[in-house]
Design an enzyme around this catalytic site. Structure first.
Site, PDB file in Angstrom:
ATOM      1  N   THR A 192       0.974  -1.179   0.009  1.00  0.00           N
ATOM      2  CA  THR A 192      -0.047  -0.094  -0.074  1.00  0.00           C
ATOM      3  C   THR A 192       1.016   1.180  -0.066  1.00  0.00           C
ATOM      4  OG1 THR A 192      -1.579  -1.300   1.085  1.00  0.00           O
ATOM      5  CG2 THR A 192      -1.634   1.130   1.690  1.00  0.00           C
ATOM      6  N   ARG A 231     -13.374  -8.032  -2.187  1.00  0.00           N
ATOM      7  CA  ARG A 231     -12.459  -8.151  -0.649  1.00  0.00           C
ATOM      8  C   ARG A 231     -12.320  -6.712  -0.252  1.00  0.00           C
ATOM      9  NH1 ARG A 231      -7.066  -6.347   0.623  1.00  0.00           N
ATOM     10  NH2 ARG A 231      -6.457  -7.467   2.572  1.00  0.00           N
ATOM     11  N   VAL A 232     -12.512  -6.150   0.926  1.00  0.00           N
ATOM     12  CA  VAL A 232     -12.093  -4.911   1.222  1.00  0.00           C
ATOM     13  C   VAL A 232     -11.103  -5.151   2.588  1.00  0.00           C
ATOM     14  CG1 VAL A 232     -12.807  -2.780   2.393  1.00  0.00           C
ATOM     15  CG2 VAL A 232     -14.351  -3.847   0.787  1.00  0.00           C
ATOM     16  N   GLY A 233      -9.830  -4.557   2.452  1.00  0.00           N
ATOM     17  CA  GLY A 233      -9.141  -4.651   3.402  1.00  0.00           C
ATOM     18  C   GLY A 233      -8.855  -3.491   4.471  1.00  0.00           C
ATOM     19  N   ASP A 234      -7.771  -3.401   5.059  1.00  0.00           N
ATOM     20  CA  ASP A 234      -7.764  -2.399   6.301  1.00  0.00           C
ATOM     21  C   ASP A 234      -8.003  -0.939   5.588  1.00  0.00           C
ATOM     22  OD1 ASP A 234      -5.162  -2.982   5.196  1.00  0.00           O
ATOM     23  OD2 ASP A 234      -4.579  -1.267   6.421  1.00  0.00           O
ATOM     24  N   THR A 272       0.604  -0.202   6.435  1.00  0.00           N
ATOM     25  CA  THR A 272       0.572  -1.138   5.368  1.00  0.00           C
ATOM     26  C   THR A 272       1.060  -2.400   6.132  1.00  0.00           C
ATOM     27  OG1 THR A 272       2.432  -1.556   3.565  1.00  0.00           O
ATOM     28  CG2 THR A 272       3.194  -0.126   5.122  1.00  0.00           C
ATOM     29  N   GLY A 273       0.696  -3.451   5.114  1.00  0.00           N
ATOM     30  CA  GLY A 273       0.872  -4.844   5.531  1.00  0.00           C
ATOM     31  C   GLY A 273      -0.259  -5.788   5.179  1.00  0.00           C
ATOM     32  N   GLY A 277      -3.656  -6.572   5.172  1.00  0.00           N
ATOM     33  CA  GLY A 277      -4.827  -5.924   5.758  1.00  0.00           C
ATOM     34  C   GLY A 277      -5.683  -6.859   6.630  1.00  0.00           C
TER      35      GLY A 277
END
Lengths: 311, 311
Positions: free
Chosen positions: A167, A195-198, A218-219, A221
């Site tokens: 990210t 799919r939704v991440g952090d 970042t990483g 999610g």
């Protein structure tokens, strides 16, 4: 009057040798451009938006053009922007055909009563606002396509293929003492549709509050969401930790609890800043006063004067 | 062995007189059914899912059938479920044609590597899993349609029309000491298409961690997101506050910072529990031991024995 600070990251993970220097150059450029905007009277919010847009537009980062592809070979982007002065926030999730989701997120913040718009609703809003839509192919690089193809092959290791991708994000403090954050991503390669991440979740991919500071993460999610990493780091700052201590503590907690690596940049409202990661690499750059700081590996902190960098 | 606890809410806001007793009856029923599931060997996760599904299926609550409509007159639902043992979480946002989004969220948690699926991706996943899809009309009540129509009229006051509506949610502690939470909502009436509120965002609509406790929130979604209300309450519990103190402190902070009312239910891993709200009403019920506690206004705490309630 505060001394402005802008910090930018280009994602945690492992960078191949051929990408390291060009990614570093771009994060330095993004941090400098954000900083110059503040010097010209812009806000922290303007600075983080500008820095994010520069990295979204560069095909080497997993955001905007260059984003990884979902299981169907499409780009679906997530982004957030947050204003520490009001806690005002805009976010978009799983948005298609948008080159700069950070700009669209800012419009959500400023032109609606909502915080997050997703998928079809985000596209509908973009159309209403006359926000430019682009063909999906214009966001897809050969590198993203190749990675997607390899992941479809039997025996592929998605985690291994993911590891060098990250990210992008920025945090800033402006002359008026306002902090802001922005984070933008293409997510996980070969992720499920929708799919939704952090990244677009407040407290996951970012958090900004003038009473304490601002963070962009970042990483992985899913792990970041489970520990609400950005909010966790801000909580530690609220309790008196420096940005560096707070970020170390947050990242260490995520590792201990979920065995997941990551990275974050953070500033507090006094102008202290940090860029930390438990992964092998994270391209980052920070500008404050007339100095530029940057690095990409653990213990790698280089400096130069702003004037040494061509505009 | 811990003494199990189940706490349920039916949303904060203002309940009209004709709705109060029937809503109270339903939250009591939902809490009891969740509790009986634990008594029969079920987990905290099973209990919060069961309680949520009961309220989703009841047309008087703004979740599942009975949900409010978006600007286009459609239902788009958000839900989350979180397992405090692993921090494992499933969430769906802006999902259509699904009567029980909490059940779909649990499938996301258990059958994918992701945490949140949105809109078209969530529908695609539902189809893949053979999860039942329903005609949208089956989720739309005459009451929701009438409210939507009134909001479209010039001079209408959406805030006034919204005020009696709320999200539903549950928290539980099972005999093994595991906590869980679930929250489910139709969101804001006349919301923009694709608007996602706090409910499906970890730390907003809910949070569960065996190391501290579990929370489910209700109120203005945008405000809850900005203060990450569920995570905030859990942080206060981590620092030694009781669920009641932590919830009061979190709700008071949201009021002070954003002038926004709301409510929350919380339990800690010792079995202490609370149901608090700064709005006029919140229907809630809690079951522990052989006692049922319930109420709907400030200072209104009624009790009865479980055996007094017909199965």
């Amino acid at each position: 009057m505060m001394n402005p600070v802008v910090v930018v990251h280009g994602g945690s993970g492992r960078y191949t040798e051929d990408r390291k220097e060009v990614c570093l150059l771009e994060v330095r450029n993004a941090a400098l451009e954000g900083y110059r905007l503040i010097q010209q009277g812009g806000s922290a919010l303007d600075a983080v938006e500008e820095a994010s847009v520069i990295l979204e537009n560069h095909p080497l980062f997993n955001a905007g053009c260059g984003s990884v592809l979902n299981e169907c070979g499409e780009t679906e982007l997530d982004a957030i922007i947050m204003d520490g002065k009001t806690l005002g926030t805009g976010a978009v999730s799983a948005v298609r055909n948008i080159a700069n989701p950070t700009k669209l997120a800012r419009l959500v913040m400023e032109q609606t009563k909502h915080v997050m718009l997703t998928d079809r609703g985000a596209s509908r809003f973009a159309k209403t606002m006359g926000f430019p839509e682009v063909p999906m192919e214009s966001l897809v690089t050969e590198r993203a396509r190749e990675r997607w193809r390899r992941n479809l092959q039997p025996g592929s290791n998605p985690v291994e293929l993911q590891i060098e991708l990250g990210t992008i994000g920025a945090v800033a403090l402006d002359s008026d003492g306002n902090v802001a954050c922005a984070t933008s991503t293409g997510g996980l390669t070969n992720k499920m549709v929708g799919r939704v991440g952090d990244t677009p979740c407040i407290g996951g991919g970012g958090y900004a509050d003038n009473q304490s500071g601002a963070v962009s993460t970042t990483g992985n999610g899913e792990a970041i969401m489970k520990v609400t990493l950005a909010r966790l780091i801000v909580f530690h700052m609220e309790q008196g930790m420096s940005p560096a201590e707070a970020t170390d503590t947050g990242l260490q907690y995520m590792w201990t609890r979920l065995q997941s690596h990551g990275g974050a940049i953070a500033i507090n409202n006094a102008g202290d800043w940090t860029a930390k990661f438990t992964s092998e690499n994270m391209a980052w750059a920070a500008v404050t006063g007339d100095m530029l700081f940057y690095g990409i590996a653990l213990g790698d902190v280089r400096t130069s004067g702003i004037e040494d960098i061509p505009q």
